[in-house]
Design a protein around this motif. Structure first.
Motif, PDB file in Angstrom:
ATOM      1  N   ASN A  74      33.159  55.948  68.605  1.00  0.00           N
ATOM      2  CA  ASN A  74      33.228  56.267  70.038  1.00  0.00           C
ATOM      3  C   ASN A  74      32.362  55.254  70.774  1.00  0.00           C
ATOM      4  O   ASN A  74      31.175  55.098  70.453  1.00  0.00           O
ATOM      5  N   LEU A  75      32.941  54.555  71.747  1.00  0.00           N
ATOM      6  CA  LEU A  75      32.211  53.545  72.500  1.00  0.00           C
ATOM      7  C   LEU A  75      31.831  54.075  73.880  1.00  0.00           C
ATOM      8  O   LEU A  75      32.691  54.544  74.625  1.00  0.00           O
ATOM      9  N   ILE A  76      30.541  54.015  74.204  1.00  0.00           N
ATOM     10  CA  ILE A  76      30.067  54.372  75.537  1.00  0.00           C
ATOM     11  C   ILE A  76      29.408  53.135  76.114  1.00  0.00           C
ATOM     12  O   ILE A  76      28.346  52.705  75.660  1.00  0.00           O
ATOM     13  N   THR A 133      27.758  67.471  67.620  1.00  0.00           N
ATOM     14  CA  THR A 133      28.063  66.543  66.538  1.00  0.00           C
ATOM     15  C   THR A 133      29.494  66.043  66.640  1.00  0.00           C
ATOM     16  O   THR A 133      30.446  66.811  66.515  1.00  0.00           O
ATOM     17  N   THR A 134      29.634  64.755  66.867  1.00  0.00           N
ATOM     18  CA  THR A 134      30.963  64.172  66.998  1.00  0.00           C
ATOM     19  C   THR A 134      31.524  63.795  65.623  1.00  0.00           C
ATOM     20  O   THR A 134      30.778  63.575  64.669  1.00  0.00           O
ATOM     21  N   ARG A 135      32.825  63.705  65.551  1.00  0.00           N
ATOM     22  CA  ARG A 135      33.486  63.322  64.301  1.00  0.00           C
ATOM     23  C   ARG A 135      33.176  61.873  63.940  1.00  0.00           C
ATOM     24  O   ARG A 135      32.972  61.543  62.766  1.00  0.00           O
ATOM     25  N   TYR A 136      33.132  61.018  64.963  1.00  0.00           N
ATOM     26  CA  TYR A 136      32.901  59.596  64.739  1.00  0.00           C
ATOM     27  C   TYR A 136      31.566  59.165  65.358  1.00  0.00           C
ATOM     28  O   TYR A 136      31.104  59.762  66.325  1.00  0.00           O
ATOM     29  N   LEU A 142      40.447  51.289  65.351  1.00  0.00           N
ATOM     30  CA  LEU A 142      39.034  51.433  65.007  1.00  0.00           C
ATOM     31  C   LEU A 142      38.237  52.174  66.072  1.00  0.00           C
ATOM     32  O   LEU A 142      37.052  52.445  65.879  1.00  0.00           O
ATOM     33  N   VAL A 143      38.871  52.465  67.206  1.00  0.00           N
ATOM     34  CA  VAL A 143      38.163  53.069  68.339  1.00  0.00           C
ATOM     35  C   VAL A 143      38.787  54.417  68.686  1.00  0.00           C
ATOM     36  O   VAL A 143      39.981  54.495  68.985  1.00  0.00           O
ATOM     37  N   ALA A 144      37.966  55.465  68.648  1.00  0.00           N
ATOM     38  CA  ALA A 144      38.453  56.798  68.987  1.00  0.00           C
ATOM     39  C   ALA A 144      38.434  57.032  70.490  1.00  0.00           C
ATOM     40  O   ALA A 144      39.335  57.677  71.041  1.00  0.00           O
ATOM     41  N   SER A 145      37.412  56.495  71.163  1.00  0.00           N
ATOM     42  CA  SER A 145      37.307  56.703  72.609  1.00  0.00           C
ATOM     43  C   SER A 145      36.493  55.595  73.248  1.00  0.00           C
ATOM     44  O   SER A 145      35.647  54.966  72.604  1.00  0.00           O
ATOM     45  N   VAL A 146      36.771  55.371  74.528  1.00  0.00           N
ATOM     46  CA  VAL A 146      36.000  54.448  75.358  1.00  0.00           C
ATOM     47  C   VAL A 146      35.530  55.230  76.574  1.00  0.00           C
ATOM     48  O   VAL A 146      36.334  55.849  77.274  1.00  0.00           O
ATOM     49  N   THR A 147      34.228  55.190  76.818  1.00  0.00           N
ATOM     50  CA  THR A 147      33.669  55.850  77.992  1.00  0.00           C
ATOM     51  C   THR A 147      32.932  54.818  78.836  1.00  0.00           C
ATOM     52  O   THR A 147      32.046  54.120  78.343  1.00  0.00           O
ATOM     53  N   LEU A 200      31.128  50.774  60.708  1.00  0.00           N
ATOM     54  CA  LEU A 200      32.127  51.450  59.880  1.00  0.00           C
ATOM     55  C   LEU A 200      31.816  51.255  58.393  1.00  0.00           C
ATOM     56  O   LEU A 200      31.955  52.195  57.600  1.00  0.00           O
ATOM     57  N   ARG A 201      31.386  50.062  58.026  1.00  0.00           N
ATOM     58  CA  ARG A 201      31.025  49.826  56.628  1.00  0.00           C
ATOM     59  C   ARG A 201      29.811  50.657  56.237  1.00  0.00           C
ATOM     60  O   ARG A 201      29.746  51.217  55.134  1.00  0.00           O
ATOM     61  N   GLY A 202      28.830  50.729  57.133  1.00  0.00           N
ATOM     62  CA  GLY A 202      27.597  51.438  56.821  1.00  0.00           C
ATOM     63  C   GLY A 202      27.723  52.949  56.803  1.00  0.00           C
ATOM     64  O   GLY A 202      26.987  53.622  56.073  1.00  0.00           O
ATOM     65  N   THR A 203      28.632  53.487  57.592  1.00  0.00           N
ATOM     66  CA  THR A 203      28.757  54.938  57.700  1.00  0.00           C
ATOM     67  C   THR A 203      29.937  55.505  56.927  1.00  0.00           C
ATOM     68  O   THR A 203      29.970  56.709  56.643  1.00  0.00           O
ATOM     69  N   GLY A 204      30.908  54.656  56.630  1.00  0.00           N
ATOM     70  CA  GLY A 204      32.118  55.154  55.970  1.00  0.00           C
ATOM     71  C   GLY A 204      33.082  55.807  56.940  1.00  0.00           C
ATOM     72  O   GLY A 204      34.113  56.354  56.524  1.00  0.00           O
TER      73      GLY A 204
END
Length: 289
Positions: free
Chosen positions: A78-80, A6-9, A99-104, A69-73
């Motif tokens: 994290n972008l893959i 389970t990721t934070r974002y 707005l982006v924690a990570s890019v994979t 972000l609006r839908g989840t709060g």
């Protein structure tokens, strides 16, 4: 599957050229999305046009990020990104790092594609072959959009091809260098402006035996058009061209599309491409992302 990833974002799976979210009951990221969700993550697949340049697709991704972000709060995502999706993810992270924690990047052409170079040279600018190829590819992209039920999005196959060449990606990299290696085949900065960067990719398995999977057979043929990275590519992208940020591994024995799905006829010892995403979710979780 145990909920231990389970990721934070939330995670957004970003498709590449000719990609889509769903056509009928078929989802491009079906196995990946199902496995990562089963591991406990919130997973979304944004709607991006099937063919266009990296900036256009990146702008669409930014809009989709805002919706998630609006839908989840959540505060970040994290972008893959698979293939060209990695470039759209890099664009979004460069413009909105808050707005982006990570890019994979998964099999991403982060330094361009030699296959795109070959196709670009084969098409004479402004002449009939180029016009025909653009019309056919754009109509195919429009068909994918129609079948997937997505909102009509602009399509431009020629812009996509130009954006994937070595020159096109080089120009993109001049504007958005975050996470790129300073030396060919090296690792890039693992964190830039608060965004973590990761990548993995593969090399199409070479064999004298016929490929059991037809897609792998096509990738084997396409791999022969590489000159800078011969036998070190996945049929679409060179191994070192895919490097970005922390390189998890760039020589997995899998072709370009096998990084999205299990390949028919693979040996039990081969890496499970779907499990790679679950492992990465655990990696993101360990980094509090």
């Amino acid at each position: 599957m145990q909920r231990n990833a389970t990721t934070r974002y939330p995670i957004l799976l970003v498709h590449g050229l000719f990609g889509f979210e769903r056509i009928g009951h078929f989802e491009l990221f079906h196995d990946v999305k199902s496995a990562v969700k089963a591991a406990g993550c919130r997973v979304f697949v944004p709607h991006l046009c099937a063919t266009h340049d990296n900036e256009m697709r990146g702008e669409q991704l930014l809009s989709q990020i805002a919706c998630v972000l609006r839908g989840t709060g959540a505060r970040k995502v994290n972008l893959i990104g698979h293939s060209q999706g990695a470039l759209a993810a890099r664009y979004a992270a460069a413009l909105a790092p808050d707005l982006v924690a990570s890019v994979t990047s998964v099999s991403g052409p982060n330094h361009g594609s030699e296959l795109a170079d070959f196709l670009r040279k084969a098409l004479v600018p402004g002449k009939l072959p180029e016009v025909v190829a653009q019309n056919v590819a754009t109509q195919f992209a429009d068909l994918l959009c129609l079948l997937s039920g997505s909102v009509a999005l602009p399509q431009n196959a020629l812009a996509a091809l130009n954006a994937l060449t070595t020159v096109g990606v080089g120009q993109f990299n001049d504007k958005f260098p975050q996470g790129l290696p300073q030396t060919w085949g090296g690792h890039g900065a693992e964190q830039v402006n608060g965004v973590r960067y990761y990548s993995w990719s593969g090399v199409v398995p070479q064999s004298t035996q016929p490929a059991l999977d037809p897609v792998q057979g096509i990738c084997r043929v396409l791999s022969q058009y590489f000159t800078t990275e011969p036998q070190q590519n996945d049929g679409f992208v060179g191994r070192f061209s895919a490097h970005l940020g922390h390189v998890i591994r760039s020589d997995y024995p899998m072709d370009h599309l096998a990084s999205l799905r299990k390949t028919a006829g693979t040996k039990i010892s081969s890496p499970d491409p779907i499990e790679l995403y679950v492992e990465h979710a655990r990696r993101l979780r360990a980094a509090d992302l």
